[in-house]
Every structure is written in structure tokens, then in C-alpha cells.
Design a protein around this motif. Structure first.
Motif, PDB file in Angstrom:
ATOM      1  N   VAL A 911       0.858  -1.186   0.000  1.00  0.00           N
ATOM      2  CA  VAL A 911       0.000   0.000   0.000  1.00  0.00           C
ATOM      3  C   VAL A 911       0.895   1.237   0.000  1.00  0.00           C
ATOM      4  O   VAL A 911       1.797   1.354   0.840  1.00  0.00           O
ATOM      5  CB  VAL A 911      -0.930   0.029   1.233  1.00  0.00           C
ATOM      6  N   ILE A 912       0.640   2.124  -0.934  1.00  0.00           N
ATOM      7  CA  ILE A 912       1.398   3.380  -1.039  1.00  0.00           C
ATOM      8  C   ILE A 912       0.391   4.508  -0.906  1.00  0.00           C
ATOM      9  O   ILE A 912      -0.547   4.606  -1.704  1.00  0.00           O
ATOM     10  CB  ILE A 912       2.127   3.474  -2.396  1.00  0.00           C
ATOM     11  N   MET A 913       0.561   5.348   0.099  1.00  0.00           N
ATOM     12  CA  MET A 913      -0.429   6.419   0.288  1.00  0.00           C
ATOM     13  C   MET A 913       0.255   7.766   0.468  1.00  0.00           C
ATOM     14  O   MET A 913       1.326   7.870   1.068  1.00  0.00           O
ATOM     15  CB  MET A 913      -1.325   6.125   1.497  1.00  0.00           C
ATOM     16  N   VAL A 914      -0.405   8.755  -0.097  1.00  0.00           N
ATOM     17  CA  VAL A 914      -0.015  10.145   0.134  1.00  0.00           C
ATOM     18  C   VAL A 914      -0.919  10.667   1.236  1.00  0.00           C
ATOM     19  O   VAL A 914      -2.142  10.479   1.194  1.00  0.00           O
ATOM     20  CB  VAL A 914      -0.208  10.984  -1.147  1.00  0.00           C
ATOM     21  N   THR A 915      -0.361  11.296   2.253  1.00  0.00           N
ATOM     22  CA  THR A 915      -1.208  11.728   3.361  1.00  0.00           C
ATOM     23  C   THR A 915      -0.644  12.963   4.041  1.00  0.00           C
ATOM     24  O   THR A 915       0.561  13.226   3.996  1.00  0.00           O
ATOM     25  CB  THR A 915      -1.376  10.585   4.394  1.00  0.00           C
ATOM     26  N   HIS A 916      -1.554  13.693   4.679  1.00  0.00           N
ATOM     27  CA  HIS A 916      -1.171  14.832   5.527  1.00  0.00           C
ATOM     28  C   HIS A 916      -1.412  14.507   6.996  1.00  0.00           C
ATOM     29  O   HIS A 916      -1.144  15.336   7.860  1.00  0.00           O
ATOM     30  CB  HIS A 916      -2.017  16.065   5.182  1.00  0.00           C
ATOM     31  N   ASN A 917      -1.981  13.323   7.260  1.00  0.00           N
ATOM     32  CA  ASN A 917      -2.455  13.023   8.606  1.00  0.00           C
ATOM     33  C   ASN A 917      -1.499  12.113   9.362  1.00  0.00           C
ATOM     34  O   ASN A 917      -1.148  11.034   8.893  1.00  0.00           O
ATOM     35  CB  ASN A 917      -3.841  12.375   8.520  1.00  0.00           C
ATOM     36  N   ALA A 918      -1.116  12.552  10.540  1.00  0.00           N
ATOM     37  CA  ALA A 918      -0.134  11.799  11.325  1.00  0.00           C
ATOM     38  C   ALA A 918      -0.679  10.464  11.804  1.00  0.00           C
ATOM     39  O   ALA A 918       0.055   9.478  11.896  1.00  0.00           O
ATOM     40  CB  ALA A 918       0.300  12.641  12.526  1.00  0.00           C
ATOM     41  N   ASN A 919      -1.981  10.403  12.116  1.00  0.00           N
ATOM     42  CA  ASN A 919      -2.541   9.142  12.600  1.00  0.00           C
ATOM     43  C   ASN A 919      -2.389   8.030  11.565  1.00  0.00           C
ATOM     44  O   ASN A 919      -2.179   6.870  11.908  1.00  0.00           O
ATOM     45  CB  ASN A 919      -4.021   9.312  12.947  1.00  0.00           C
ATOM     46  N   LEU A 920      -2.521   8.402  10.297  1.00  0.00           N
ATOM     47  CA  LEU A 920      -2.401   7.396   9.247  1.00  0.00           C
ATOM     48  C   LEU A 920      -0.959   6.956   9.030  1.00  0.00           C
ATOM     49  O   LEU A 920      -0.706   5.979   8.360  1.00  0.00           O
ATOM     50  CB  LEU A 920      -2.977   7.922   7.929  1.00  0.00           C
ATOM     51  N   VAL A 921      -0.036   7.678   9.567  1.00  0.00           N
ATOM     52  CA  VAL A 921       1.377   7.290   9.464  1.00  0.00           C
ATOM     53  C   VAL A 921       1.824   6.585  10.734  1.00  0.00           C
ATOM     54  O   VAL A 921       2.422   5.513  10.704  1.00  0.00           O
ATOM     55  CB  VAL A 921       2.257   8.532   9.196  1.00  0.00           C
ATOM     56  N   ILE A 922       1.513   7.177  11.861  1.00  0.00           N
ATOM     57  CA  ILE A 922       2.034   6.675  13.137  1.00  0.00           C
ATOM     58  C   ILE A 922       1.243   5.477  13.626  1.00  0.00           C
ATOM     59  O   ILE A 922       1.817   4.430  13.962  1.00  0.00           O
ATOM     60  CB  ILE A 922       2.019   7.803  14.181  1.00  0.00           C
ATOM     61  N   ASN A 923      -0.081   5.590  13.660  1.00  0.00           N
ATOM     62  CA  ASN A 923      -0.874   4.512  14.238  1.00  0.00           C
ATOM     63  C   ASN A 923      -1.055   3.329  13.305  1.00  0.00           C
ATOM     64  O   ASN A 923      -1.464   2.254  13.742  1.00  0.00           O
ATOM     65  CB  ASN A 923      -2.227   5.048  14.697  1.00  0.00           C
ATOM     66  N   ILE A 964       5.949  18.035   9.878  1.00  0.00           N
ATOM     67  CA  ILE A 964       5.188  18.191   8.632  1.00  0.00           C
ATOM     68  C   ILE A 964       3.715  17.856   8.788  1.00  0.00           C
ATOM     69  O   ILE A 964       2.847  18.605   8.322  1.00  0.00           O
ATOM     70  CB  ILE A 964       5.803  17.306   7.523  1.00  0.00           C
ATOM     71  N   LEU A 965       3.420  16.751   9.453  1.00  0.00           N
ATOM     72  CA  LEU A 965       2.052  16.245   9.432  1.00  0.00           C
ATOM     73  C   LEU A 965       1.170  16.911  10.470  1.00  0.00           C
ATOM     74  O   LEU A 965       1.619  17.293  11.548  1.00  0.00           O
ATOM     75  CB  LEU A 965       2.045  14.735   9.665  1.00  0.00           C
ATOM     76  N   GLU A 966      -0.110  16.986  10.109  1.00  0.00           N
ATOM     77  CA  GLU A 966      -1.105  17.554  11.020  1.00  0.00           C
ATOM     78  C   GLU A 966      -1.272  16.606  12.203  1.00  0.00           C
ATOM     79  O   GLU A 966      -1.632  15.455  12.048  1.00  0.00           O
ATOM     80  CB  GLU A 966      -2.436  17.715  10.275  1.00  0.00           C
ATOM     81  N   GLY A 967      -1.016  17.119  13.402  1.00  0.00           N
ATOM     82  CA  GLY A 967      -1.172  16.297  14.600  1.00  0.00           C
ATOM     83  C   GLY A 967      -0.045  15.332  14.823  1.00  0.00           C
ATOM     84  O   GLY A 967      -0.206  14.322  15.522  1.00  0.00           O
ATOM     85  N   GLY A 968       1.123  15.593  14.264  1.00  0.00           N
ATOM     86  CA  GLY A 968       2.218  14.640  14.375  1.00  0.00           C
ATOM     87  C   GLY A 968       2.670  14.391  15.792  1.00  0.00           C
ATOM     88  O   GLY A 968       2.687  13.262  16.266  1.00  0.00           O
ATOM     89  N   GLU A 969       3.040  15.445  16.508  1.00  0.00           N
ATOM     90  CA  GLU A 969       3.511  15.298  17.891  1.00  0.00           C
ATOM     91  C   GLU A 969       2.420  14.689  18.760  1.00  0.00           C
ATOM     92  O   GLU A 969       2.653  13.799  19.563  1.00  0.00           O
ATOM     93  CB  GLU A 969       3.902  16.674  18.435  1.00  0.00           C
ATOM     94  N   ARG A 970       1.180  15.187  18.552  1.00  0.00           N
ATOM     95  CA  ARG A 970       0.068  14.683  19.358  1.00  0.00           C
ATOM     96  C   ARG A 970      -0.175  13.197  19.101  1.00  0.00           C
ATOM     97  O   ARG A 970      -0.454  12.435  20.016  1.00  0.00           O
ATOM     98  CB  ARG A 970      -1.197  15.488  19.025  1.00  0.00           C
ATOM     99  N   ALA A 971      -0.075  12.797  17.836  1.00  0.00           N
ATOM    100  CA  ALA A 971      -0.297  11.383  17.486  1.00  0.00           C
ATOM    101  C   ALA A 971       0.749  10.500  18.127  1.00  0.00           C
ATOM    102  O   ALA A 971       0.444   9.418  18.647  1.00  0.00           O
ATOM    103  CB  ALA A 971      -0.291  11.212  15.966  1.00  0.00           C
TER     104      ALA A 971
END
Length: 985
Positions: A911-923, A964-971
Motif C-alpha cells: 500500500v502506497i499512500m499520500v497523506t497529511h495526517n499523522a494518525n495514518l502514518v504513526i498509528n 510536517i504532518l497535522e497532529g504529528g507530535e500529538r499522534a
């Protein structure tokens, strides 16, 4: 040079003893150290991380670090201390619970800090307190009776030193360095927490395991248990042990034969770079980051993995070659940094671009700069494939090797404007793919498969609906006839009176002495009329036989050949070819030509015989054409008419009277013929009630059979959806919110509207006066049964409705009953409408969280779309490229709905995804993060685009995610808080 492919599986051995280990050292010879190094260097699979194990001691670890500095173990990227200790808890086999402190070597003072931490642990014995330092352990050994020097005393002291669990836990919690730089692993077998089996030890066992970050366990059953897949669920693991835990396993070898060679090749695999952070990530994601077995888990098949991407002929591509991870690849970056550009380029190389160009895509907007640019896709297995980015006309002729969910594609499928036909088509594709090839019977898509199974039921419905129309027309005709009974009776009475009157008038014209002739004339007239009726019968029969001959000819010449062609086309898959279809040509079973010819000849002969030949005129009116005693009813019509004419001339004297007599006779003859015809019509009309009742019974049976066909088609659809529905029935979480259902729908409004607008005068008094009353009554009496009833219930409901309301509906007719032709046509239309079924349809619905997909917001439709591709589309194992799946979704939906989908999907396909959302990267624990950045944009050219990559275990990548990502530190913090770990930045 390719970019880092991110987190890949690497072999670890976190439990290796070396020559010089404090206890049970079975390495012998002066070159034991070098021999063991050579042995470890030769082990396959290559060991890329080694935990140097010793009891309360780091000496062998420091020596191995020195060997590494001198060039040994070149393929081993990580060496860390594994400090083995024994808790003051005995096991059922008389051993002590082993606990291991794995130390991160990241800090230069980690050895000093580890020794400082150990020094704070104490053991009370011999009316003294001993600290956990080499000197104190030697002192304890001597106190315990060691007599052969400090080495033996250290071994004995280490064997006797037992760590108080409560003290260990307390010191650990109070030591910031330990919390941030170590991981605690408890042995899971009999020499560990598994040895605490007595009921009294249950709480102790739970507390020890709750305190641990990982478990040394090698069997698949143990791993499944610690992932929540056995007797305890994930929630129960959280309640009892603080959550799921990764299972690790090492060789634990105290001699050369076992060093780096665990039993049964149960190697320990950790996904990530050979860094201590990879272990931290494994504690966060035990299922996805740690494994014990001969080989690591395989997600996507190598032939379906994009291994690398090479961009050629592009000066702007500062990173022209990229290696891709086979799992989940997340492309991140600031807006306009080149994230979607990379997704577009990869999709182009896989022939996966949409047929309709996306005007907002990178390839379209930058097309003038990409004329000479190409991309080469390297696959995990198979030859690389090269594609031009612009004007590659072969794209649409080749099968896509990946699926690309571009932002435009998702917007089109999930848009709130326009219907969701395209989304439903995608759902149908997934449903089709859920059937095995052997179950598809040669069908190539959902419509084909549905047609294959449902056509016979649809054809049956069409046939029955045609029969329903025909029967309804016949019922209308019969009902009209019933209304004519009284009219015919009145007309017959009028005709009878008129004939009697005419006969009386004619009798008055008879001269004296002609009474006998009049009686004879009446008898002749009656006989002639009877013979005329017989002539009419045979003439009509002859006409019908001629029409039947024409129809037989038409059937043979036109209809049968066409039916045979249609049958052959419809059942082409039957494998019957050419002349083999001839036995299927329909024909009449008997000699119809001979039967028709014979009957036609007989009818024509009978008609001619009854008519007879006109006799030669007689010059003498007194000479009769028939003998007095002749049987008049058996005489030819022409002879009877000649005799009637002769007598009519004899009964009058003068010419004027003769003309009147002839006129009255003709009128009597004509009216008598009409009277007979009226009697025939009356008899037919009086039999109409019985025929109408029979036809109505037939219509009810046909109506029931229409719904039998509808129900059968419902069953076909239910069978087609069964594999998906069964899977959803067992699913939980996000997938469990999706449901497929097949329903019968009745558009009562359309049915009522047609009746009101085409047939009924809503101004008239009655129950159906006013617009909408018909719909209201039908909704109450018919809708539920139409939609949910079985065929018998539907037929009964319509019968009851007709009995209750047919008369009232007819009273609302738009046409006047006085206009018989128009009224008859109205009755036909009325009957056809009343029993029409075109408003009843079979519809499947896709519901998410009990809401029909048609009523969902675009964002929630996006979740359904991702459910299809990430969770249900098992048949498609090609790489899945998604551009910004989080668009239009709120953060909670992303976390609650999408994270689990991506976690499951990456285990079966790339799966290759472009994203701005930290949850989709971290979690989702993305296996590879590609960070896109763009340089200065000079006029007339594309700005340089640079890509860097790595896994989440790489601190630089984690910093990029946070920045870079929205909510990165919080995630990151939320993830660490939920999993009770401390994740290094």
C-alpha cells in the motif's frame, strides 16, 4: 543509490552468551572468542542485531564492542547489552524467574548508567546487604563459600543474588535513564513467569508480566496468546498484563553448537533498522514488528511488489531512484512538495492512470516539462518495465499492475452531487471477485454473473407479465360483456316485437284464400334462416382455417427461424454449433397442412352444399320448387329462397301490394337474422361472468408467478452476496459496520401516479377523490406485502384490494360509459395498470452503520470505498496507491475507521499512500516514510524535488513526521500513552 526502503524484517538474536559468560561457560580453547565471532558471522540468515547476555555483568558486551570496532561482525548493525537477572520468585521446577534488562547503546554513557542502575539493587543475606556490583557479587560469593578465587566467587555470587521484584520495579520507575533507554523482557517458559503456576502465584505472575515490555517465548501458541488471538482477547491482555507484548527468542547458547542457532530455527525477527528504536517500535506494534520463526512473515507476493522506482530524463528529480517497502509506504511533505507527483509517476509506471485524464494531476499540470521523462518500475520478481510519462498510447491497452485511487477518482465515486453508480459498480466488482473462479461459470464481471444466474427468472417474469397483460385485456372484455346482458335482452325484446308487428302487417296484405300459402311461407322463412345460420358457420370456419394456414406459414417462415437464432445466441455457452441446432427447430407435432386442407375443403363443401344451386325459373307460379311434404330444414338455401319468392308473388294480387309484401318479408327476414345474432351475443354475455371469474383466477395465478420469479431473482442476488455477507457477519470494528442487503422495493407513488394521471377522474365523489388518496390507500394495503410478502401473500393482497376497491376505481373512470369503444379501451388500460408489476424492483443496498450508502456524506462514502479496497478486496493483490485517503474525514473518523483497515491491508498487499495526517502514518505503523521536499522554483522549469525515506524507528523520520504532518507530535504522544511506552524522539 536507492533510498532507504524503510522498515524491513531483520534477524535479531537478543540472547547470545559469549566466552567468558559468568555462569555455565562451555566455550573452551584459547581461540574460543574468535571462533565464536566467526561462527556468528557465518550464521544464516544473517544476524543483524545481537543482545550480548551475561548475568549482572557487561564485560563481555564491552569486549564485543571492541571486536566490532576492529571490523568483526561487519553485517551486524546493532550490539546491545542483555543483562540477565533472577527475581526472588521460585518456579514450579525449582528454578528462579529470569528477567532481562535490554539496554540501548545509543548514549555514550550507557554502560556507566547501566552499572549505576544495577548498583542500586540489593540482596540481603548472611546478616548483610549486598549491592549488584562485581565487587559486591564477589563478596557475596565468598560469603556463600567460594574458595577458588574471585572468578568463581563472582559466578557463585551471581547465582545467589536474587532481585526483589518490588525493589526492581520501584528503582526502575524512579530512574529516568532506565525508563528511556531500556526494555524489560521476562522469560515466558518454566524459567520465567510461566513457572509461576500455583494459584497463590497468579497475582505475582500478572504483576511481573504487566511490568515487562516483551516476553522471551518461541512457540507460535505463545505468540498468538500475547497478541490476543488465543484464550485472552486484546482487551483482556490490557486488563491483566498491560497490553499485548512482542515475543522474542534467542539462541541462549552457552557453547559453540548453540551460539546463534536457536532450536528448530526459531529465529527472532524485528521489523526496522538494526537500532534499539526498532525494538521500541516492536513494543508498540507487537503484531507487525516482531515475529519468531524460520522466515519472517510475507505480506505481498514478490511479483506484486514495486521494489524500486527510477525516474529518467528528469533534471528536476533530485532523487531519481527510490527503493520501496513491500508493506505500507507513506509519502508525506508540505503542500506542493511533490507527494502526489510521486504517486502519479508510480501509477503511470504501473499503467494504472485513469482513462479520463485528471486535469489537476501532476502529470497534466507539468506535462510540458515531462515530454522526455520516463519511469522504470522494478518488481520484486520479474523484469522491470519502462513507461513514458506523456503520450504513452499503450497505457489503455495494458492491464493495470496497480490500483490507483487518485483524489479525483475518490471525489467522483463519493461526491454528494450526482449518484453513487460508480461506487456501486466498484462494490459489484468486489462482490464478483469474492467468488472463486470455479464458481463464476465463465462470467467476466458482476453483471455477467448476475445475468448468468438471474436471466431465466427475469425471462419468466417477462413472460408472466405479458400473460398478465393479455389476461387483463380479456377480463376487461368479459366485464364489458356482463354489462351488456340487459341491453341485449331489451334489444331482443324490441326485435321480437318488431318482427311480430311486421308479420301482422304482412298478413293484412294477404288476399283471401292465401292463408295456407302464408303458413307455408312462414315455415319456409324459418327453414331458410336456419340454413343461413349453418352457411354462416361454415363460411366463418373456412375464414378461420385460411387465417390459421397463414399463421402456420408465418411461424415456419419467420418466427421459428428467428426463435432458433435467438435461442442459439442466448445459449451460446451450451457449446452447440451449426447444424446441431436443427433438432431444436420448433415445428408442429402432426400433419397440420393435411388437417387444415381437409377441414377447409370440408367447410367450403358444406357451405356450398347448404347454399345449393339456384333452380331454373318457372314460368308457372303455381308450380312449386319443393314437394309439399319435403323436409324444409334439409333443403338447399337457394331452393328455399326460390320457393319463398314464388309464394310471396302469389299471396298478393296487385303489383303495389306485392311490392309491400316483398318489402315486409325482407324486413322480417333481416330482423330475424339480427334477432338470432342478438341471442348469440346474449348467450355469450350471460356466460361472461363465469369466464371472467375463471380468468380472474388465472390472473391471480399469473400474478403470483410474477412474484415467484421476483423472489427467485432475490435469491440469486442473496447467493451472489453471500460470501461478502458471511464475512461481514463475523467481522467486528469498522468492517462490522458495513452491511449488504437485498430488498424488494415497490414504488407505490409511481404506481399510484400513473393510475391517477392516466385513468382516474379525481374530481368525482368516492374514496379516491383528490390527488394522493390512491397512494395513501395502496401504501396501507399493498406496499408492505409487495416488498416483503411471499408470492401467495402478494396474490391474496391484490385480490383483496380488487374486491374492496375495483368498483370504486371504475366509477372514477375518465371516460364515459356511453362511449363504448372508448370505455372498452379504458377498461383494458385499467386492468393492465391494476395488475402491473413494473413498479416492483429488486435493489441491493450497501449500508454503513445502518445508513444507506446513498444517504451518507461524501466523507463516509470514502470510508466505505476504503473498506472495499483495504478490507474486502481479497482477490486483488496488486499494489494499492491512494492519494490522501483522509480527505473530507474528521480526525476521529481517521483514527477510528481507517487505521485498522490499513493495518490489515498492509499484511496482504503493498500500500502506497499520500497523506497529511499523522494518525495514518504513526498509528498504522507505516513501514516506510518518504518525505518529499521542493527546492527553489525557477521560471520556466520545474523546481527540484527531493525524497528522503526511512522507518519510524529512525529519529530523523520521526522529527519530519512531527514537523510536517497535522497532529504529528500529538499522534506520537497519544500512541505512546495508550501503549504505556516511552518513544524516543
Amino acid at each position: 543509490m536507492s533510498l532507504n526502503a524503510g522498515s524491513v524484517w531483520r534477524r535479531w538474536d537478543p540472547h547470545v552468551h559469549f566466552p567468558g559468560t559468568v555462569l555455565n561457560d562451555q566455550y573452551t580453547g584459547h581461540d574460543a572468542w574468535e571462533a565464536n565471532l566467526a561462527l556468528l558471522e557465518s550464521r544464516t540468515p544473517t544476524i543483524e542485531a545481537i543482545g550480548v547476555t551475561d548475568y549482572y555483568n557487561l564485560d563481555t558486551y564491552e569486549r564485543l564492542v571492541e571486536s566490532k570496532v576492529q571490523g568483526r561482525l561487519p553485517k551486524c548493525g546493532l550490539i546491545f547489552p542483555n543483562i540477565e537477572m533472577r527475581l526472588a520468585y521460585g518456579t514450579v521446577k525449582g528454578n528462579w524467574v529470569n528477567v532481562h534488562l535490554l539496554v540501548s547503546p545509543e548514549r555514550s554513557d550507557h554502560v556507566a548508567e547501566a552499572r549505576r542502575f544495577l548498583a542500586r539493587l540489593t540482596f540481603d543475606a548472611y546478616e548483610d546487604t549486598f549491592a549488584c556490583t562485581p565487587e559486591e557479587l564477589i563478596r557475596l560469593g565468598h560469603a556463600a563459600g567460594a574458595t577458588f578465587g574471585n572468578r568463581a566467587a563472582l559466578a557463585l555470587g551471581s547465582e545467589q543474588f536474587k532481585v526483589s521484584f518490588d525493589q526492581f520495579r520501584e528503582i526502575y520507575r524512579k530512574t529516568a535513564w532506565a525508563r528511556e533507554n531500556t526494555k524489560i523482557v521476562v522469560a515466558g517458559g518454566d524459567d520465567g513467569a510461566g513457572g509461576l503456576r500455583d494459584g497463590s502465584d497468579a497475582i505475582t505472575r500478572q504483576e511481573v508480566l504487566r511490568f515487562a515490555h516483551a516476553v522471551f517465548a518461541s512457540s507460535p501458541a505463545q505468540r498468538e496468546f500475547w497478541l490476543g488471538e488465543r484464550s485472552a482477547s486484546v482487551d483482556q491482555l490490557w486488563d491483566l498484563y498491560g497490553g499485548p507484548k512482542p515475543c522474542l527468542h534467542g539462541s541462549d547458547g552457552h557453547d559453540p553448537s548453540r551460539s546463534g542457532a536457536p532450536d528448530r530455527d526459531r529465529f527472532s525477527w524485528v521489523k526496522g533498522d538494526p537500532t534499539f528504536d526498532a525494538l521500541r517500535q516492536a513494543c508498540i506494534d507487537p503484531a507487525g514488528r516482531a515475529f519468531v520463526g524460520p522466515t519472517p512473515p510475507v505480506s505481498a507476493l514478490p511479483s506484486q511488489v514495486i521494489a524500486n522506482v527510477a525516474i529518467e530524463g528528469a533534471a528536476w528529480a533530485a532523487t531519481p531512484r527510490l527503493a520501496l517497502n513491500p508493506g505500507l509506504v507513506a509519502i508525506i511533505g508540505a503542500r506542493g512538495s511533490g507527494k502526489t507527483a510521486l504517486a502519479d509517476i508510480i501509477a503511470a509506471g504501473c499503467d494504472a492512470l485513469p482513462e479520463t485524464p485528471n486535469t489537476q494531476s501532476f502529470l497534466q499540470r507539468a506535462s510540458e516539462f515531462l515530454v522526455d521523462t520516463s519511469v522504470t518500475i522494478g518488481w520484486g520478481e520479474g523484469d522491470p518495465e519502462r513507461r513514458r510519462l506523456i503520450d504513452d498510447d499503450g497505457w489503455f491497452d495494458r492491464s493495470p499492475r496497480a490500483r490507483y485511487l487518485s483524489q479525483q477518482f475518490v471525489d467522483e465515486l463519493c461526491s454528494s452531487t450526482g449518484m453513487t453508480d460508480a461506487l456501486l459498480k466498484e462494490i459489484e466488482r468486489v462482490v464478483f471477485d469474492s467468488h472463486g473462479v470455479s464458481d463464476r461459470d465463465g462470467a467476466v464481471n458482476f453483471d455477467d454473473l448476475l445475468d448468468l444466474h438471474a436471466t431465466r427468472h427475469r425471462q419468466a417474469r417477462a413472460r408472466e407479465e405479458t400473460a398478465l397483460t393479455t389476461v387483463s385485456e380479456r377480463i376487461g372484455v368479459e366485464l364489458e360483456k356482463i354489462k351488456l346482458v340487459e341491453t341485449y335482452k331489451a334489444q331482443i325484446a324490441d326485435k321480437t316485437r318488431l318482427i311480430v308487428q311486421c308479420e301482422g302487417d304482412r298478413a293484412k296484405l294477404v288476399s283471401k284464400g292465401s292463408e295456407v300459402r302464408i303458413t307455408r311461407l312462414q315455415a319456409l322463412t324459418e327453414a331458410a334462416e336456419k340454413v343461413r345460420g349453418n352457411v354462416r358457420h361454415f363460411n366463418l370456419q373456412a375464414q378461420e382455417l385460411l387465417s390459421l394456414q397463414d399463421e402456420v406459414k408465418d411461424v415456419r417462415t419467420n418466427r421459428v427461424p428467428e426463435d432458433l437464432r435467438e435461442t442459439a445466441e442466448k445459449h451460446a455457452a451450451a457449446g452447440i454449433r451449426g447444424d446441431d441446432w436443427e433438432p431444436f427447430r420448433m415445428d408442429y407435432t402432426g400433419p397440420v397442412d393435411e388437417v387444415l386442407s381437409e377441414r377447409l375443403k370440408k367447410a367450403q363443401s358444406s357451405s356450398a352444399s347448404l347454399k345449393g344451386r339456384a333452380p331454373a325459373p318457372k314460368s308457372d307460379l303455381e308450380s312449386p320448387y319443393l314437394a309439399e311434404d319435403a323436409e324444409l330444414h334439409h333443403q338447399p338455401l337457394s331452393v328455399l329462397e326460390a320457393e319463398i319468392c314464388r309464394l310471396e308473388r302469389l299471396v298478393s294480387v296487385d303489383k303495389a301490394t306485392s311490392l309491400k309484401f316483398a318489402a315486409l318479408s325482407k324486413k322480417i327476414t333481416d330482423e330475424t337474422a339480427l334477432l338470432e345474432r342478438l341471442k348469440e351475443k346474449l348467450a355469450d354475455a350471460e356466460g361472461a361472468r363465469a369466464r371472467a371469474d375463471t380468468l380472474q383466477t388465472d390472473r391471480e395465478s399469473i400474478y403470483r408467478r410474477v412474484f415467484e420469479a421476483i423472489v427467485a431473482e432475490e435469491g440469486v442476488l442473496n447467493d451472489l452476496y453471500l460470501p461478502i455477507k458471511s464475512r461481514l457477519g463475523d467481522a467486528g470494528g469498522t468492517l462490522g459496520k458495513l452491511a449488504f442487503s437485498v430488498t424488494r422495493t415497490a414504488d407505490v407513488a409511481a404506481w399510484a401516479k400513473r393510475g391517477e394521471e392516466e385513468l382516474l377522474d379525481l374530481r368525482r365523489q368516492g374514496p379516491f377523490k383528490g390527488k394522493g388518496t390512491l397512494q395513501q390507500i395502496a401504501a396501507q394495503d399493498l406496499k408492505d406485502t409487495w416488498e416483503t410478502g411471499d408470492p401467495d401473500a402478494v396474490s391474496a393482497a391484490m385480490k383483496a384490494f380488487r374486491q374492496s376497491y375495483a368498483s370504486d376505481l371504475i366509477e372514477h373512470a375518465r371516460v364515459s360509459k356511453a362511449d363504448q369503444a372508448e370505455y372498452r379501451a379504458w377498461l383494458k388500460r385499467f386492468a393492465q395498470w391494476l395488475y402491473s408489476t413494473d413498479h416492483v424492483a429488486i435493489r441491493y443496498s450497501v449500508d454503513y452503520d445502518n445508513v444507506d450508502i446513498r444517504k451518507l456524506s461524501p466523507g463516509t462514502r470514502g470510508i466505505v470505498l476504503l473498506l472495499l479496497y483495504l478490507a474486502l478486496d481479497d482477490a486483488d493483490d496488486r499494489p494499492l496507491i491512494i492519494d490522501q485517503p483522509e480527505e473530507n474525514l474528521d480526525p476521529k473518523s481517521i483514527f477510528d475507521e481507517l487505521v485498522g483497515l490499513f493495518l490489515r491491508a498492509k499484511n496482504k498487499r503493498q500500500v502506497i499512500m499520500v497523506t497529511h495526517n499523522a494518525n495514518l502514518v504513526i498509528n498504522t505503523d507505516a513501514d516506510q516514510i518518504i518525505v518529499a521536499s521542493v527546492g527553489t522554483h525557477a521560471a520556466g522549469e520545474l523546481p527540484p524535488i527531493t525524497y528522503t525515506s526511512g522507518g519510524l524507528e529512525d529519529p530523523k523520520i520521526r522529527r519530519a513526521v512531527c514537523e510536517i504532518l497535522e497532529g504529528g507530535e500529538r499522534a506520537f504522544k497519544e500512541r505512546a500513552r495508550r501503549l504505556r511506552v516511552r518513544l524516543q524522539r
